[in-house]
Motif scaffolding. Structure first.
Motif, PDB file in Angstrom:
ATOM      1  N   PRO A 101       0.839  -1.203   0.000  1.00 30.65           N
ATOM      2  CA  PRO A 101       0.000   0.000   0.000  1.00 30.65           C
ATOM      3  C   PRO A 101       0.872   1.252   0.000  1.00 30.65           C
ATOM      4  CG  PRO A 101       0.176  -0.855   2.222  1.00 30.65           C
ATOM      5  CD  PRO A 101       0.980  -1.786   1.343  1.00 30.65           C
ATOM      6  N   PHE A 102       0.461   2.256  -0.744  1.00 28.32           N
ATOM      7  CA  PHE A 102       1.218   3.504  -0.813  1.00 28.32           C
ATOM      8  C   PHE A 102       0.488   4.675  -0.157  1.00 28.32           C
ATOM      9  CE2 PHE A 102       3.299   0.943  -3.976  1.00 28.32           C
ATOM     10  CZ  PHE A 102       4.624   1.348  -3.931  1.00 28.32           C
ATOM     11  N   ASP A 103      -0.673   4.406   0.428  1.00 31.92           N
ATOM     12  CA  ASP A 103      -1.423   5.460   1.110  1.00 31.92           C
ATOM     13  C   ASP A 103      -2.372   4.805   2.104  1.00 31.92           C
ATOM     14  OD1 ASP A 103      -4.000   4.873  -0.431  1.00 31.92           O
ATOM     15  OD2 ASP A 103      -2.647   5.420  -2.067  1.00 31.92           O
ATOM     16  N   ASN A 104      -2.920   5.617   3.005  1.00 28.09           N
ATOM     17  CA  ASN A 104      -3.775   5.086   4.071  1.00 28.09           C
ATOM     18  C   ASN A 104      -5.020   4.397   3.536  1.00 28.09           C
ATOM     19  OD1 ASN A 104      -1.903   6.088   5.827  1.00 28.09           O
ATOM     20  ND2 ASN A 104      -3.239   7.622   6.772  1.00 28.09           N
ATOM     21  N   GLU A 105      -5.585   4.965   2.463  1.00 30.28           N
ATOM     22  CA  GLU A 105      -6.788   4.354   1.884  1.00 30.28           C
ATOM     23  C   GLU A 105      -6.490   2.958   1.358  1.00 30.28           C
ATOM     24  OE1 GLU A 105      -5.770   7.403   1.442  1.00 30.28           O
ATOM     25  OE2 GLU A 105      -7.453   8.820   1.496  1.00 30.28           O
ATOM     26  N   SER A 106      -5.306   2.794   0.815  1.00 34.38           N
ATOM     27  CA  SER A 106      -4.931   1.477   0.292  1.00 34.38           C
ATOM     28  C   SER A 106      -4.700   0.482   1.425  1.00 34.38           C
ATOM     29  CB  SER A 106      -3.676   1.601  -0.579  1.00 34.38           C
ATOM     30  OG  SER A 106      -3.954   2.382  -1.732  1.00 34.38           O
ATOM     31  N   VAL A 107      -4.167   0.952   2.563  1.00 31.05           N
ATOM     32  CA  VAL A 107      -4.056   0.083   3.733  1.00 31.05           C
ATOM     33  C   VAL A 107      -5.439  -0.403   4.144  1.00 31.05           C
ATOM     34  CG1 VAL A 107      -3.399  -0.059   6.172  1.00 31.05           C
ATOM     35  CG2 VAL A 107      -1.921   1.158   4.557  1.00 31.05           C
ATOM     36  N   GLU A 108      -6.393   0.521   4.200  1.00 26.47           N
ATOM     37  CA  GLU A 108      -7.764   0.167   4.581  1.00 26.47           C
ATOM     38  C   GLU A 108      -8.339  -0.883   3.627  1.00 26.47           C
ATOM     39  OE1 GLU A 108      -9.694   1.085   7.087  1.00 26.47           O
ATOM     40  OE2 GLU A 108      -8.300   2.471   8.039  1.00 26.47           O
ATOM     41  N   LEU A 109      -8.133  -0.684   2.325  1.00 25.90           N
ATOM     42  CA  LEU A 109      -8.648  -1.632   1.335  1.00 25.90           C
ATOM     43  C   LEU A 109      -8.069  -3.021   1.565  1.00 25.90           C
ATOM     44  CD1 LEU A 109     -10.057  -2.405  -1.372  1.00 25.90           C
ATOM     45  CD2 LEU A 109      -7.967  -1.650  -2.534  1.00 25.90           C
ATOM     46  N   LEU A 110      -6.760  -3.080   1.752  1.00 27.61           N
ATOM     47  CA  LEU A 110      -6.101  -4.374   1.902  1.00 27.61           C
ATOM     48  C   LEU A 110      -6.488  -5.060   3.207  1.00 27.61           C
ATOM     49  CD1 LEU A 110      -2.545  -3.400   0.590  1.00 27.61           C
ATOM     50  CD2 LEU A 110      -4.248  -4.794  -0.606  1.00 27.61           C
ATOM     51  N   VAL A 111      -6.566  -4.293   4.278  1.00 28.08           N
ATOM     52  CA  VAL A 111      -6.796  -4.880   5.599  1.00 28.08           C
ATOM     53  C   VAL A 111      -8.276  -5.166   5.839  1.00 28.08           C
ATOM     54  CG1 VAL A 111      -6.648  -4.442   8.077  1.00 28.08           C
ATOM     55  CG2 VAL A 111      -4.720  -3.877   6.595  1.00 28.08           C
ATOM     56  N   ARG A 112      -9.106  -4.154   5.662  1.00 21.10           N
ATOM     57  CA  ARG A 112     -10.524  -4.304   6.021  1.00 21.10           C
ATOM     58  C   ARG A 112     -11.331  -5.005   4.944  1.00 21.10           C
ATOM     59  NH1 ARG A 112     -12.412   1.143   9.345  1.00 21.10           N
ATOM     60  NH2 ARG A 112     -10.777   1.033  10.931  1.00 21.10           N
ATOM     61  N   ASP A 113     -11.058  -4.687   3.686  1.00 23.64           N
ATOM     62  CA  ASP A 113     -11.860  -5.249   2.597  1.00 23.64           C
ATOM     63  C   ASP A 113     -11.354  -6.633   2.201  1.00 23.64           C
ATOM     64  OD1 ASP A 113     -13.561  -5.632   0.520  1.00 23.64           O
ATOM     65  OD2 ASP A 113     -13.149  -3.760  -0.500  1.00 23.64           O
ATOM     66  N   LEU A 114     -10.036  -6.771   2.025  1.00 29.97           N
ATOM     67  CA  LEU A 114      -9.484  -8.032   1.544  1.00 29.97           C
ATOM     68  C   LEU A 114      -8.991  -8.938   2.673  1.00 29.97           C
ATOM     69  CD1 LEU A 114      -7.516  -6.796  -1.606  1.00 29.97           C
ATOM     70  CD2 LEU A 114      -9.915  -7.474  -1.387  1.00 29.97           C
ATOM     71  N   GLY A 115      -8.764  -8.386   3.859  1.00 29.94           N
ATOM     72  CA  GLY A 115      -8.372  -9.197   5.005  1.00 29.94           C
ATOM     73  C   GLY A 115      -6.990  -9.816   4.892  1.00 29.94           C
ATOM     74  N   VAL A 116      -6.056  -9.093   4.276  1.00 30.13           N
ATOM     75  CA  VAL A 116      -4.697  -9.640   4.156  1.00 30.13           C
ATOM     76  C   VAL A 116      -4.060  -9.775   5.539  1.00 30.13           C
ATOM     77  CG1 VAL A 116      -4.373  -8.650   1.849  1.00 30.13           C
ATOM     78  CG2 VAL A 116      -3.611  -7.367   3.864  1.00 30.13           C
ATOM     79  N   SER A 117      -3.148 -10.728   5.665  1.00 28.28           N
ATOM     80  CA  SER A 117      -2.482 -10.960   6.944  1.00 28.28           C
ATOM     81  C   SER A 117      -1.119 -10.296   7.013  1.00 28.28           C
ATOM     82  CB  SER A 117      -2.321 -12.463   7.185  1.00 28.28           C
ATOM     83  OG  SER A 117      -1.534 -13.044   6.150  1.00 28.28           O
ATOM     84  N   MET A 118      -0.654  -9.750   5.878  1.00 22.81           N
ATOM     85  CA  MET A 118       0.674  -9.165   5.824  1.00 22.81           C
ATOM     86  C   MET A 118       0.695  -8.008   4.839  1.00 22.81           C
ATOM     87  SD  MET A 118       4.237 -11.153   4.859  1.00 22.81           S
ATOM     88  CE  MET A 118       4.184 -12.177   6.328  1.00 22.81           C
ATOM     89  N   LEU A 119       1.443  -6.953   5.189  1.00 24.60           N
ATOM     90  CA  LEU A 119       1.615  -5.798   4.313  1.00 24.60           C
ATOM     91  C   LEU A 119       3.087  -5.659   3.952  1.00 24.60           C
ATOM     92  CD1 LEU A 119      -0.596  -3.214   6.251  1.00 24.60           C
ATOM     93  CD2 LEU A 119      -1.214  -4.375   4.121  1.00 24.60           C
ATOM     94  N   LYS A 120       3.349  -5.240   2.749  1.00 19.40           N
ATOM     95  CA  LYS A 120       4.725  -4.964   2.319  1.00 19.40           C
ATOM     96  C   LYS A 120       4.868  -3.444   2.203  1.00 19.40           C
ATOM     97  CE  LYS A 120       8.707  -4.814   0.189  1.00 19.40           C
ATOM     98  NZ  LYS A 120       8.868  -5.012  -1.256  1.00 19.40           N
TER      99      LYS A 120
END
Length: 360
Positions: A101-120
């Motif tokens: 993710p390159f911005d806070n909105e993208s963090v939200e998408l990955l974490v809350r919407d897609l439920g990823v367990s890891m971020l790069k």
């Protein structure tokens, strides 16, 4: 103790060139090559770059020359719905889904919407404290790339992550407070449980002379965290070498065609090359084996055939004195070891030995 299995990540990034169909083809190619996971880059161009920001030289060479970085990223930006489809496609193909993710909105998408367990987190955002904090507050594991970094910058980034992992969401961050948390037992424990550091050289492609692979060892020693490599060099040699040096993650760009237009294709592997990389890494993992220097079962059988025993060089009569004249050492090795050769010299034979008979 056997080497643990290295996580091999096929970095698709923006090599989909803004096409969902091409992105799915790349996922399929990663599966066929044997990768453990694919990784994308999730961003909103307007949150990432000013409209007049120039492109780095390597991007000017591989994309439309007079195009701004903003316009290029707009072309490569995928929608939230596209990421949902890609995530579902990865689940269907049974391959891990990762994204940067390159911005806070993208963090939200990955974490809350897609439920990823890891971020790069990319090398370019090691100093982006607000994004680091947002990522850590999600309580996801973090892979942190360290291209362009000094050890001091890596430590500052880890301090932000430690703060985000351990402090309540309302806690007010400050440099001094983040340093305090970083030095605490809770902060260090959180980092050890959730962070992997990747050595990287932020050139595309990266010259071999600039890789400084031993700096990966320095990261491991300095921060006592698992380490890996985000590899931008041509070919597979450096990635394989990193596994031999203890990398727990290897990240390598994947493309269907290295000649395609786009910023990262030139520094990517094509599918057959990626498959070769995966095979080589798995072979190295098997070869690393145990640190104990002991003969294997296979070697023990071979040793009996290729090592030697003390034998009679000629007929030795009962009572004759053993000497260099009447003793020899020959294969196979299941008799008396030649290590006892000098112990025998000067002693007398208790029985008669015929030529080549093993001395008992």
């Amino acid at each position: 103790m056997a080497h643990s299995r290295t996580l091999i990540v096929a970095e698709i990034g923006v090599n989909h060139n803004g096409s969902l169909d091409l992105a799915k083809q790349l996922v399929d190619a990663a599966v066929a090559a044997g990768a453990d996971a694919v990784k994308f880059q999730t961003f909103l161009s307007e949150n990432l770059v000013r409209t007049d920001a120039p492109k780095p030289e390597y991007q000017r060479q591989t994309t439309v020359a007079n195009e701004s970085q903003y316009d290029m990223l707009r072309r490569f930006q995928l929608s939230a719905e596209a990421y949902r489809q890609l995530h579902a496609h990865c689940q269907h193909r049974q391959i891990g889904f990762l994204s940067t993710p390159f911005d806070n909105e993208s963090v939200e998408l990955l974490v809350r919407d897609l439920g990823v367990s890891m971020l790069k987190i990319s090398s370019g955002d090691v100093t982006n404290a607000p994004l680091l904090l947002k990522a850590a507050q999600s309580q996801r594991k973090v892979i942190l790339s360290t291209g362009m970094c000094t050890l001091g910058e890596v430590e500052q980034a880890l301090a932000v992550l430690a703060f985000g992992f351990t402090q309540p969401p309302g806690a007010r961050p400050s440099l001094s407070e983040m340093r305090r948390v970083y030095s605490s037992e809770a902060g260090q424990r959180a980092l050890a449980e959730r962070v992997i550091l990747l050595h990287a050289t932020s050139e595309y492609p990266a010259p071999f002379r600039d890789v400084n692979l031993r700096a990966m060892d320095t990261l491991a020693a300095a921060f006592q965290l698992p380490v890996g490599l985000s590899d931008h060099t041509p070919g597979i040699a450096v990635a394989v070498a990193a596994v031999a040096r203890g990398a727990v993650v290897i990240e390598k760009h994947l493309t269907l065609d290295r000649t395609m237009e786009g910023p990262d294709h030139r520094a990517s592997l094509e599918p057959d090359e990626f498959h070769t990389l995966v095979q080589a890494v798995r072979q190295v993992e098997d070869a690393l084996g145990s640190p104990a220097k002991l003969p294997t079962m296979g070697e023990q059988k071979t040793a009996e055939l290729v090592r030697r025993s003390i034998v009679a060089a000629r007929l030795i009569q009962t009572g004759e004195v053993y000497s260099e004249d009447n003793l020899a050492v020959k294969r196979p090795g299941h008799g008396l070891s030649p290590m006892y050769y000098w112990e025998l010299i000067g002693k007398t034979a208790a029985k008669t030995f015929h030529k080549d008979e093993m001395i008992r």
